[in-house]
Enzyme design. Sequence first.
Site, PDB file in Angstrom:
ATOM      1  N   HIS A 127      38.419  50.117  53.109  1.00 28.70           N
ATOM      2  CA  HIS A 127      38.093  49.484  51.988  1.00 28.70           C
ATOM      3  C   HIS A 127      39.420  48.107  51.968  1.00 28.70           C
ATOM      4  CE1 HIS A 127      36.052  47.567  48.903  1.00 28.70           C
ATOM      5  NE2 HIS A 127      35.487  46.974  50.077  1.00 28.70           N
ATOM      6  N   LYS A 176      37.393  40.856  42.179  1.00 26.75           N
ATOM      7  CA  LYS A 176      37.855  42.510  42.287  1.00 26.75           C
ATOM      8  C   LYS A 176      38.843  41.938  40.747  1.00 26.75           C
ATOM      9  CE  LYS A 176      36.297  43.146  46.357  1.00 26.75           C
ATOM     10  NZ  LYS A 176      34.834  43.727  46.611  1.00 26.75           N
ATOM     11  N   HIS A 220      32.333  37.668  44.790  1.00 23.82           N
ATOM     12  CA  HIS A 220      32.895  39.290  45.331  1.00 23.82           C
ATOM     13  C   HIS A 220      34.643  39.183  44.993  1.00 23.82           C
ATOM     14  CE1 HIS A 220      34.758  41.616  49.369  1.00 23.82           C
ATOM     15  NE2 HIS A 220      33.258  42.269  48.894  1.00 23.82           N
ATOM     16  N   LYS A 246      42.229  45.560  52.229  1.00 20.25           N
ATOM     17  CA  LYS A 246      41.857  43.969  53.203  1.00 20.25           C
ATOM     18  C   LYS A 246      44.073  43.952  52.643  1.00 20.25           C
ATOM     19  CE  LYS A 246      37.789  44.050  51.625  1.00 20.25           C
ATOM     20  NZ  LYS A 246      37.268  44.757  50.365  1.00 20.25           N
ATOM     21  N   ASP A 280      43.550  40.832  27.220  1.00 19.42           N
ATOM     22  CA  ASP A 280      44.453  40.090  25.845  1.00 19.42           C
ATOM     23  C   ASP A 280      45.236  39.928  27.072  1.00 19.42           C
ATOM     24  OD1 ASP A 280      43.103  42.096  24.458  1.00 19.42           O
ATOM     25  OD2 ASP A 280      44.727  43.952  24.278  1.00 19.42           O
ATOM     26  N   ASP A 325      56.428  40.097  57.703  1.00 15.97           N
ATOM     27  CA  ASP A 325      57.623  39.704  57.811  1.00 15.97           C
ATOM     28  C   ASP A 325      58.551  40.446  56.463  1.00 15.97           C
ATOM     29  OD1 ASP A 325      58.340  38.514  60.037  1.00 15.97           O
ATOM     30  OD2 ASP A 325      59.242  35.958  59.273  1.00 15.97           O
TER      31      ASP A 325
END
Length: 425
Positions: free
Chosen positions: A164, A345, A343, A166, A350, A171
């Site tokens: 999952h 996450k 979507h 991404k 604090d 370089d």
Amino acid sequence: MLMTAEYIEKTGGTGRLPGKREEDTMELLTALGTGEGAFEPFERLIRYNEHAAGAELTCRNAVEIFTDGRGLYEDLAGAIANAGEYIHILSYIIRRDEVFEALEEMLEQKVRKGVKVRILADVLGSRALRPSDIIRLRRKGIQVNGFFSSFPGSLRSRINCRNHRKVIVIDGRIGYVGGFNIGREYLGLDRRMGYWRDTHLKLQGSAVARLNHLFLADWKAAARENLPDAKQDLLPGEKACADRVPVQIVSSGPDSRWQNIRNNYLMLFQTARKRLYIQTPYFIPDETMVQELRMAALSGVDVRLMIPCKPDHPLVYRATCSYIGDMLEAGVKCYRYDRGFLHAKSVVADGLAVCCGTANMDIRSFRLNYEVNATIYDPATAGKMEEIFLRDLKSCTEITKEGYGKRRSCLRMKEQVSRLFSPFL
């Protein structure tokens, strides 16, 4: 004191990880700009990530935040145009649409100029790619492989375990990680989902090598090819980045001894003293996570949880809604994002530390998926993430105890039935 002289001495000045030096301690404290005491609660988290997850603390980084697909894709196009050595792309979902067509054209041009291009895609998530697409890309000189690609061999036996992640590395200088995949819906062009609200990070500095190391490890597992640059120093170009943002790249998966990302979240919950802002499209926590969030709220921490207002997976969404009552009961403020599909996450603690990446806050991400998050210890970056959260609140509807209690009986039944399948969602 964070990473005291005694600790450094015990670890031989390395923290058990390559490239670590004693001056990293001073760099970290200088970068924070808030004094040692303010950051001391995160010492256990940093040590855990180093020792359990093998996530070295890199202190020379620059971080940029993207919340819109158009801005991200435009920035990525510029980075690809300037690539001189290699482009590594790992994505859970790759669609066969105009977004990938444009990307393919850019990558083909770079191959002609001698740039090495490698694409690694999860077979199930990127099932829209046909064998003919793979053949075409390979003929153009673009190296393509699928994660868990052999069927009915490893795919059949491990079909419930997905990659999952991404990750894009260019370089070894620029790295991208977050929630955006490759497809037109991430530009808000899917009528059903509408505007796509996500969070993606652009990293420059020593943390990029950790992302590349992760890509190379996944490439080796999928292609059975051990690339020469897999043995590179994990902290290249350290002095090339003027910014000093401390970052740990934390990965986990079915092959991890510990649930590193889940434990990273838990320790952030435990550490927060003032406020805890959470955004997640799927909220299916285990019992320990439920209790930690409830205890944080009951101890006076301002805990806020934001979820989507619409499902992309109805069963998962109903299970998510079933846990909202547990949060409301303890005083957690819960919100539904109304503008489109949320979507993102991320967890911000604090205004000092933020954890953001590919992992949803659910059991699947913690146990079954290969995931990667960046944990950033920087008031400026955390402050920006808080500002983004508060801005998103303007597009939300608060879920109150009264409103939640008035749900229809049929809806409650659907939620409870969905919750029974929580370990498998």
